[in-house]
Design an enzyme around this catalytic site. Structure first.
Site, mmCIF file in Angstrom:
data_model
loop_
_atom_site.group_PDB
_atom_site.id
_atom_site.type_symbol
_atom_site.label_atom_id
_atom_site.label_comp_id
_atom_site.label_asym_id
_atom_site.label_seq_id
_atom_site.Cartn_x
_atom_site.Cartn_y
_atom_site.Cartn_z
ATOM 1 N N ALA A 105 4.296 11.925 -13.234
ATOM 2 C CA ALA A 105 5.235 10.993 -12.603
ATOM 3 C C ALA A 105 4.471 9.951 -11.785
ATOM 4 C CB ALA A 105 6.200 11.762 -11.703
ATOM 5 N N TYR A 106 3.453 10.416 -11.056
ATOM 6 C CA TYR A 106 2.643 9.495 -10.256
ATOM 7 C C TYR A 106 1.968 8.463 -11.177
ATOM 8 C CZ TYR A 106 -1.040 7.936 -7.016
ATOM 9 O OH TYR A 106 -1.885 7.176 -6.226
ATOM 10 N N GLY A 107 1.406 8.965 -12.289
ATOM 11 C CA GLY A 107 0.726 8.069 -13.234
ATOM 12 C C GLY A 107 1.663 7.008 -13.786
ATOM 13 N N GLN B 250 10.682 15.175 -9.139
ATOM 14 C CA GLN B 250 9.422 14.501 -8.778
ATOM 15 C C GLN B 250 9.387 13.092 -9.384
ATOM 16 O OE1 GLN B 250 5.716 16.537 -9.100
ATOM 17 N NE2 GLN B 250 6.538 18.544 -8.569
ATOM 18 N N ASN C 19 0.810 -1.221 0.000
ATOM 19 C CA ASN C 19 0.000 0.000 0.000
ATOM 20 C C ASN C 19 0.845 1.273 0.000
ATOM 21 O OD1 ASN C 19 -2.483 1.755 0.936
ATOM 22 N ND2 ASN C 19 -0.896 2.064 2.483
ATOM 23 N N VAL D 44 -9.991 8.709 -2.177
ATOM 24 C CA VAL D 44 -10.145 8.500 -0.732
ATOM 25 C C VAL D 44 -9.605 9.694 0.063
ATOM 26 C CG1 VAL D 44 -9.627 6.929 1.165
ATOM 27 C CG2 VAL D 44 -9.833 6.027 -1.157
HETATM 28 P P1 NAP Z 1 -1.252 8.679 2.622
HETATM 29 O O1 NAP Z 1 -2.325 9.011 3.550
HETATM 30 O O2 NAP Z 1 -0.289 9.731 2.167
HETATM 31 O O3 NAP Z 1 -0.444 7.419 3.208
HETATM 32 C C1 NAP Z 1 0.664 6.905 2.562
HETATM 33 C C2 NAP Z 1 1.339 5.913 3.471
HETATM 34 O O4 NAP Z 1 2.490 5.388 2.787
HETATM 35 C C3 NAP Z 1 1.844 6.556 4.766
HETATM 36 O O5 NAP Z 1 1.716 5.634 5.819
HETATM 37 C C4 NAP Z 1 3.303 6.807 4.443
HETATM 38 O O6 NAP Z 1 4.123 6.891 5.598
HETATM 39 C C5 NAP Z 1 3.595 5.553 3.667
HETATM 40 N N1 NAP Z 1 4.877 5.636 2.938
HETATM 41 C C6 NAP Z 1 5.283 6.540 2.047
HETATM 42 N N2 NAP Z 1 6.542 6.272 1.661
HETATM 43 C C7 NAP Z 1 6.934 5.161 2.348
HETATM 44 C C8 NAP Z 1 8.113 4.397 2.410
HETATM 45 N N3 NAP Z 1 9.199 4.716 1.698
HETATM 46 N N4 NAP Z 1 8.142 3.305 3.199
HETATM 47 C C9 NAP Z 1 7.073 2.961 3.920
HETATM 48 N N5 NAP Z 1 5.937 3.656 3.959
HETATM 49 C C10 NAP Z 1 5.864 4.754 3.164
HETATM 50 O O7 NAP Z 1 -1.833 8.107 1.232
HETATM 51 P P2 NAP Z 1 -3.111 7.149 0.954
HETATM 52 O O8 NAP Z 1 -4.085 7.977 0.209
HETATM 53 O O9 NAP Z 1 -3.517 6.396 2.149
HETATM 54 O O10 NAP Z 1 -2.447 6.170 -0.129
HETATM 55 C C11 NAP Z 1 -2.242 4.780 0.089
HETATM 56 C C12 NAP Z 1 -2.034 4.123 -1.262
HETATM 57 O O11 NAP Z 1 -3.221 4.294 -2.056
HETATM 58 C C13 NAP Z 1 -0.901 4.741 -2.089
HETATM 59 O O12 NAP Z 1 -0.213 3.724 -2.775
HETATM 60 C C14 NAP Z 1 -1.631 5.647 -3.064
HETATM 61 O O13 NAP Z 1 -0.896 5.891 -4.214
HETATM 62 C C15 NAP Z 1 -2.892 4.823 -3.324
HETATM 63 N N6 NAP Z 1 -4.044 5.560 -3.855
HETATM 64 C C16 NAP Z 1 -4.639 6.531 -3.100
HETATM 65 C C17 NAP Z 1 -5.758 7.183 -3.605
HETATM 66 C C18 NAP Z 1 -6.489 8.231 -2.817
HETATM 67 O O14 NAP Z 1 -7.465 8.801 -3.330
HETATM 68 N N7 NAP Z 1 -6.104 8.524 -1.581
HETATM 69 C C19 NAP Z 1 -6.243 6.864 -4.887
HETATM 70 C C20 NAP Z 1 -5.606 5.869 -5.622
HETATM 71 C C21 NAP Z 1 -4.517 5.208 -5.087
HETATM 72 P P3 NAP Z 1 4.530 8.305 6.273
HETATM 73 O O15 NAP Z 1 3.408 8.687 7.214
HETATM 74 O O16 NAP Z 1 5.799 7.969 6.957
HETATM 75 O O17 NAP Z 1 4.697 9.312 5.166
#
Ligand code: NAP
Length: 276
Positions: free
Chosen positions: A192-194, A105, A89, A230
Site C-alpha cells: 500500500a505504501y509503495g 492499510q 513531506n 532515514v
Molecule cells: P515520521 O518520522 O513518521 O514523520 C512523519 C511526519 O508526517 C510527522 O510529522 C507526522 O505527524 C506527519 N503526518 C502524518 N500524517 C499527517 C497528516 N495527515 N497531516 C499532517 N502531517 C502528517 O516519518 P519520516 O521518516 O520523517 O517521513 C517523512 C517523509 O519521508 C514521508 O513522506 C515518508 O514517506 C518519506 N520517506 C521516508 C523514508 C525513511 O527512511 N524515513 C524513506 C523514504 C521516504 P505526527 O507526528 O502527527 O504523526
C-alpha cells in the site's frame, strides 16, 4: 502584506520534515513555517529549534483535512500574497508486522500519502510565486513498486500523457481492488505504501507538465524525491541516514537557484535524477 519569501514544510514536527525546516531556517532567506496536524507537537518542535538558535514560525496543517489546508491557503494568501517554497513531506506507513487488514492499510495510507498530498497541491500550487520550488517527498519504494506492477499499469504510470483524473481513478481502483482482495490479480504490487508513493511520483510528473503548459514563464520547478533510508519513527533506528542527511536532497530541490531550469518533473535521489 509581507513581501518576505515564505516556505512551508508539511508534517514537520519530527523526522525528516523537522530536519528540512532546520536546514531551511539556516539557508532560506525568508520565513519558514513548521507545520503539524497537532499544535502541541508542532509548538514543541518549534521550541526545540529555538533552543538551537533558529526561528521557525508555526501553522497548523492536517493534510487529511481540507478545511485545515484551506485555512493555511487563506493565511498565506493574506499574509504573503502567495508561497515561494512548498515541501510536501507529511506521510505515513504501517509497520511491516502490523496486523491491520490490508484493505484498511491501503485506504488509510492512500488517504494521507496520495489524496492528502494531492489536496495540498490543489489548494497551494495556484499560490506559487514565480521561481517557486515544490518538492514532493516520495520514495525509492515508488520505483520498486512500479516494477511490481503489471505491464499495463507500468505503461500507464510511465505515460507522458496520463491526466490527474486518470491517476486519481487508478489510486481509487487500487483501494477498491484491495477491498475485494483482487488487487494482485488486477496487476498491483502487494504494498500500500509503495502504491501511494507511485501516486506521489506520477502526480509530480503530471503537475510539472501542467506548469510547463500553463505557467511556463514563471520558472517554477517541481520535483519528487527520495530522502534515502532515514532514522525516524517511520523507518526505525537501523536506517543508514540521520534526519539531517535525509533532508539534503529535499532541501537541495527546495533551494534550486533562480538561474536553474532543471531538474523539473523528475524523480531525484541523492541529488541525482533517477529514471522512472
Ligand atoms: P515520521 O518520522 O513518521 O514523520 C512523519 C511526519 O508526517 C510527522 O510529522 C507526522 O505527524 C506527519 N503526518 C502524518 N500524517 C499527517 C497528516 N495527515 N497531516 C499532517 N502531517 C502528517 O516519518 P519520516 O521518516 O520523517 O517521513 C517523512 C517523509 O519521508 C514521508 O513522506 C515518508 O514517506 C518519506 N520517506 C521516508 C523514508 C525513511 O527512511 N524515513 C524513506 C523514504 C521516504 P505526527 O507526528 O502527527 O504523526
Amino acid at each position: 502584506m509581507s513581501n518576505v519569501p515564505v516556505a512551508v514544510v508539511t508534517g514537520s514536527n519530527k523526522g525528516i520534515g523537522l530536519a528540512i525546516v532546520r536546514a531551511l531556517c539556516k539557508q532560506f532567506p525568508g520565513d519558514v513555517y513548521l507545520t503539524s496536524r497537532d499544535p502541541g507537537r508542532g509548538q514543541a518542535a518549534v521550541a526545540q529549534l529555538q533552543q538551537e538558535g533558529l526561528r521557525p514560525l508555526f501553522h497548523q496543517l492536517d493534510i487529511d483535512d481540507l478545511q485545515s489546508i484551506r485555512a493555511l491557503r487563506d493565511f498565506l494568501k493574506e499574509k504573503y500574497g502567495g508561497l515561494d517554497v512548498l515541501v510536501n513531506n507529511a506521510g505515513i506507513a504501517f509497520k511491516v508486522h502490523d496486523t491491520t487488514p490490508f484493505a484498511v492499510q491501503a485506504e488509510v495510507t492512500l488517504k494521507t500519502n496520495f489524496f492528502g498530498t494531492r489536496n495540498v497541491c490543489t489548494e497551494l500550487l495556484p499560490l506559487m510565486k514565480p521561481y517557486g520550488r515544490v518538492v514532493n517527498v516520495s520514495s525509492m519504494v515508488s520505483s520498486s513498486a512500479l516494477g511490481g506492477c503489471s505491464q499495463e499499469l507500468q505503461q500507464k504510470f510511465r505515460s507522458d500523457t496520463i491526466t490527474e483524473d486518470e491517476l486519481v481513478q487508478l489510486m481509487t481502483k487500487f483501494v477498491e481492488d484491495t477491498k475485494k482482495s483482487v488487487h494482485q490479480k488486477e496487476g498491483w504490487p502487494n504494498t500500500a505504501y509503495g502504491v501511494s508513493k507511485i501516486g506521489v511520483t506520477v502526480l509530480s510528473r503530471i503537475q510539472a507538465r501542467l506548469l510547463n503548459e500553463q505557467r511556463k514563464g514563471d520558472h517554477i520547478l517541481l520535483n519528487a524525491c527520495c530522502p534515502g533510508w532515514v532514522r525516524t519513527d517511520m523507518a526505525g533506528p537501523k536506517a543508514t541516514k540521520s534526519p539531517d542527511e535525509g533532508a539534503e536532497t529535499p532541501v537541495y530541490l527546495a533551494l534550486l537557484p533562480s538561474s536553474a531550469d532543471a531538474p523539473h518533473g523528475q524523480f531525484v535521489s541523492n541529488k541525482t535524477v533517477r529514471p522512472w
